[in-house]
Design a protein around this motif. Sequence first.
Motif, PDB file in Angstrom:
ATOM      1  N   GLN A 189      -5.478  -1.701 -11.603  1.00  0.00           N
ATOM      2  CA  GLN A 189      -4.204  -1.400 -11.976  1.00  0.00           C
ATOM      3  C   GLN A 189      -3.221  -1.488 -10.995  1.00  0.00           C
ATOM      4  OE1 GLN A 189      -3.766  -0.401 -15.531  1.00  0.00           O
ATOM      5  NE2 GLN A 189      -1.562  -0.670 -14.833  1.00  0.00           N
ATOM      6  N   TRP A 190      -3.693  -1.108  -9.742  1.00  0.00           N
ATOM      7  CA  TRP A 190      -2.755  -1.263  -8.561  1.00  0.00           C
ATOM      8  C   TRP A 190      -2.153  -2.647  -8.477  1.00  0.00           C
ATOM      9  CZ3 TRP A 190      -4.766   0.898  -3.128  1.00  0.00           C
ATOM     10  CH2 TRP A 190      -3.792   1.005  -2.283  1.00  0.00           C
ATOM     11  N   TRP A 191      -3.032  -3.501  -8.436  1.00  0.00           N
ATOM     12  CA  TRP A 191      -2.627  -4.943  -8.308  1.00  0.00           C
ATOM     13  C   TRP A 191      -1.820  -5.416  -9.579  1.00  0.00           C
ATOM     14  CZ3 TRP A 191      -3.092  -9.661 -11.060  1.00  0.00           C
ATOM     15  CH2 TRP A 191      -2.572 -10.703 -10.260  1.00  0.00           C
ATOM     16  N   GLU A 192      -1.931  -5.036 -10.670  1.00  0.00           N
ATOM     17  CA  GLU A 192      -1.234  -5.347 -11.941  1.00  0.00           C
ATOM     18  C   GLU A 192       0.095  -4.727 -12.062  1.00  0.00           C
ATOM     19  OE1 GLU A 192      -0.590  -6.956 -15.563  1.00  0.00           O
ATOM     20  OE2 GLU A 192      -2.389  -7.206 -14.680  1.00  0.00           O
ATOM     21  N   ASP A 193       0.293  -3.477 -11.437  1.00  0.00           N
ATOM     22  CA  ASP A 193       1.574  -2.939 -11.234  1.00  0.00           C
ATOM     23  C   ASP A 193       2.212  -3.192 -10.202  1.00  0.00           C
ATOM     24  OD1 ASP A 193       0.980  -1.320 -13.789  1.00  0.00           O
ATOM     25  OD2 ASP A 193       0.447   0.526 -12.510  1.00  0.00           O
ATOM     26  N   CYS A 194       1.698  -3.915  -9.271  1.00  0.00           N
ATOM     27  CA  CYS A 194       2.394  -4.412  -7.778  1.00  0.00           C
ATOM     28  C   CYS A 194       2.505  -5.787  -7.755  1.00  0.00           C
ATOM     29  CB  CYS A 194       1.691  -3.844  -6.550  1.00  0.00           C
ATOM     30  SG  CYS A 194       1.998  -1.959  -6.350  1.00  0.00           S
ATOM     31  N   GLN A 195       1.843  -6.595  -8.901  1.00  0.00           N
ATOM     32  CA  GLN A 195       1.912  -8.126  -8.560  1.00  0.00           C
ATOM     33  C   GLN A 195       3.433  -8.759  -8.187  1.00  0.00           C
ATOM     34  OE1 GLN A 195       0.529 -10.570 -11.791  1.00  0.00           O
ATOM     35  NE2 GLN A 195       0.799  -8.809 -13.146  1.00  0.00           N
ATOM     36  N   ASP A 196       4.312  -8.106  -8.845  1.00  0.00           N
ATOM     37  CA  ASP A 196       5.823  -8.613  -8.727  1.00  0.00           C
ATOM     38  C   ASP A 196       6.749  -8.161  -7.809  1.00  0.00           C
ATOM     39  OD1 ASP A 196       5.480 -10.812 -10.635  1.00  0.00           O
ATOM     40  OD2 ASP A 196       5.709  -9.457 -12.482  1.00  0.00           O
ATOM     41  N   ALA A 197       6.012  -6.938  -7.126  1.00  0.00           N
ATOM     42  CA  ALA A 197       6.718  -6.288  -5.935  1.00  0.00           C
ATOM     43  C   ALA A 197       6.612  -7.266  -4.782  1.00  0.00           C
ATOM     44  CB  ALA A 197       5.960  -4.916  -5.460  1.00  0.00           C
ATOM     45  N   VAL A 198       7.565  -7.003  -3.610  1.00  0.00           N
ATOM     46  CA  VAL A 198       7.505  -7.863  -2.626  1.00  0.00           C
ATOM     47  C   VAL A 198       7.475  -7.393  -1.353  1.00  0.00           C
ATOM     48  CG1 VAL A 198       9.395  -9.610  -1.532  1.00  0.00           C
ATOM     49  CG2 VAL A 198       9.540  -9.143  -3.994  1.00  0.00           C
ATOM     50  N   THR A 199       6.577  -8.202  -0.424  1.00  0.00           N
ATOM     51  CA  THR A 199       6.385  -8.000   0.746  1.00  0.00           C
ATOM     52  C   THR A 199       6.193  -8.996   1.755  1.00  0.00           C
ATOM     53  OG1 THR A 199       4.684  -6.590   2.203  1.00  0.00           O
ATOM     54  CG2 THR A 199       3.682  -8.110   0.592  1.00  0.00           C
ATOM     55  N   CYS A 200       6.084  -8.698   3.219  1.00  0.00           N
ATOM     56  CA  CYS A 200       5.986  -9.978   3.946  1.00  0.00           C
ATOM     57  C   CYS A 200       4.806 -10.006   4.819  1.00  0.00           C
ATOM     58  CB  CYS A 200       7.098  -9.830   5.024  1.00  0.00           C
ATOM     59  SG  CYS A 200       7.173  -8.150   6.012  1.00  0.00           S
ATOM     60  N   LYS A 201       3.800  -8.886   4.556  1.00  0.00           N
ATOM     61  CA  LYS A 201       2.729  -8.710   5.202  1.00  0.00           C
ATOM     62  C   LYS A 201       1.394  -8.329   4.496  1.00  0.00           C
ATOM     63  CE  LYS A 201       2.374  -6.392   9.286  1.00  0.00           C
ATOM     64  NZ  LYS A 201       1.280  -7.166   9.410  1.00  0.00           N
ATOM     65  N   VAL A 202       0.190  -9.090   4.870  1.00  0.00           N
ATOM     66  CA  VAL A 202      -1.115  -8.625   4.082  1.00  0.00           C
ATOM     67  C   VAL A 202      -1.669  -7.399   4.853  1.00  0.00           C
ATOM     68  CG1 VAL A 202      -3.478  -9.793   4.166  1.00  0.00           C
ATOM     69  CG2 VAL A 202      -1.406 -11.432   3.892  1.00  0.00           C
ATOM     70  N   ASN A 203      -1.648  -7.170   6.091  1.00  0.00           N
ATOM     71  CA  ASN A 203      -2.158  -6.157   6.503  1.00  0.00           C
ATOM     72  C   ASN A 203      -1.447  -5.169   7.052  1.00  0.00           C
ATOM     73  OD1 ASN A 203      -3.531  -4.014   8.108  1.00  0.00           O
ATOM     74  ND2 ASN A 203      -4.613  -5.624   9.379  1.00  0.00           N
ATOM     75  N   TRP A 204      -1.046  -4.191   6.350  1.00  0.00           N
ATOM     76  CA  TRP A 204       0.271  -3.287   6.694  1.00  0.00           C
ATOM     77  C   TRP A 204      -0.362  -2.178   7.691  1.00  0.00           C
ATOM     78  CZ3 TRP A 204       2.871  -1.447   1.593  1.00  0.00           C
ATOM     79  CH2 TRP A 204       3.524  -2.364   0.870  1.00  0.00           C
ATOM     80  N   HIS A 205      -1.391  -2.211   8.080  1.00  0.00           N
ATOM     81  CA  HIS A 205      -1.550  -1.264   9.283  1.00  0.00           C
ATOM     82  C   HIS A 205      -0.965  -1.671  10.809  1.00  0.00           C
ATOM     83  CE1 HIS A 205      -5.484   1.011   7.936  1.00  0.00           C
ATOM     84  NE2 HIS A 205      -4.480   1.580   7.847  1.00  0.00           N
ATOM     85  N   LYS A 206      -0.983  -3.189  10.917  1.00  0.00           N
ATOM     86  CA  LYS A 206      -0.317  -3.362  12.021  1.00  0.00           C
ATOM     87  C   LYS A 206       0.292  -4.798  11.890  1.00  0.00           C
ATOM     88  CE  LYS A 206      -4.883  -5.570  13.046  1.00  0.00           C
ATOM     89  NZ  LYS A 206      -6.130  -5.411  13.855  1.00  0.00           N
ATOM     90  N   GLY A 207       1.360  -4.870  13.246  1.00  0.00           N
ATOM     91  CA  GLY A 207       2.036  -6.220  13.231  1.00  0.00           C
ATOM     92  C   GLY A 207       3.545  -5.987  12.844  1.00  0.00           C
ATOM     93  N   TRP A 208       3.856  -4.859  12.500  1.00  0.00           N
ATOM     94  CA  TRP A 208       5.398  -4.562  12.130  1.00  0.00           C
ATOM     95  C   TRP A 208       6.252  -4.422  12.972  1.00  0.00           C
ATOM     96  CZ3 TRP A 208       6.198  -4.629   7.076  1.00  0.00           C
ATOM     97  CH2 TRP A 208       5.419  -4.133   6.289  1.00  0.00           C
ATOM     98  N   ASN A 209       7.667  -4.883  13.154  1.00  0.00           N
ATOM     99  CA  ASN A 209       8.459  -4.557  14.072  1.00  0.00           C
ATOM    100  C   ASN A 209       9.064  -2.958  13.747  1.00  0.00           C
ATOM    101  OD1 ASN A 209      11.031  -4.316  15.171  1.00  0.00           O
ATOM    102  ND2 ASN A 209      11.915  -6.261  14.517  1.00  0.00           N
ATOM    103  N   TRP A 210       8.570  -2.352  14.855  1.00  0.00           N
ATOM    104  CA  TRP A 210       9.359  -0.718  14.968  1.00  0.00           C
ATOM    105  C   TRP A 210      10.221  -0.586  15.757  1.00  0.00           C
ATOM    106  CZ3 TRP A 210       6.936   2.694  11.334  1.00  0.00           C
ATOM    107  CH2 TRP A 210       5.667   2.255  10.817  1.00  0.00           C
TER     108      TRP A 210
END
Length: 167
Positions: free
Chosen positions: A78-99
């Motif tokens: 259900q999480w995937w179904e409800d989010c499939q059209d949302a948009v992101t730029c990263k696979v792993n949200w734990h690290k690698g962001w510009n802070w």
Amino acid sequence: ACCTANTSLEAHQDQSYLYNFNWDHCGAMPEKCKRHFIQDTCLYECSPNLGPWIDQADTSWRKERIRDVPLCQEDCEQWWEDCQDAVTCKVNWHKGWNWTTGTNQCPKGAMCQKFKFVFPTAAALCEQIWSGSYRYTSHHRGSGRCIQMWFDPMQGNPNVAVAKYYA
């Protein structure tokens, strides 16, 4: 749950003090998707039933993390179904962001894409987005073998039995 009212309130903010994490890093996240991230935050912050999956973490921002929590198939799907059209730029949200601004922004050169391209399956979303915090399972809600993100508290908390089973 074991949350203060303030933690619960903050978990529902688009820009929460809990982690200064912005769900809308690639434009506005649809509400039907965002609700899963709010529920995920509440589970992580407030559930007394994640003990069997707490692992030591040696990072500047936390000393413990959850790893391989067996998520019920329906919750992940259900999480995937409800989010499939949302948009992101990263696979792993734990690290690698510009802070540099104090909140997470996409790293230089990262393209915003729909979740269904970043996470081609429900398993990919649940297992990769928080670097292995969750494990996709074929177990179903009510089986006593998987953690439910969603349940009616008036019916009791099904995750108590799951934690006991894995402990």
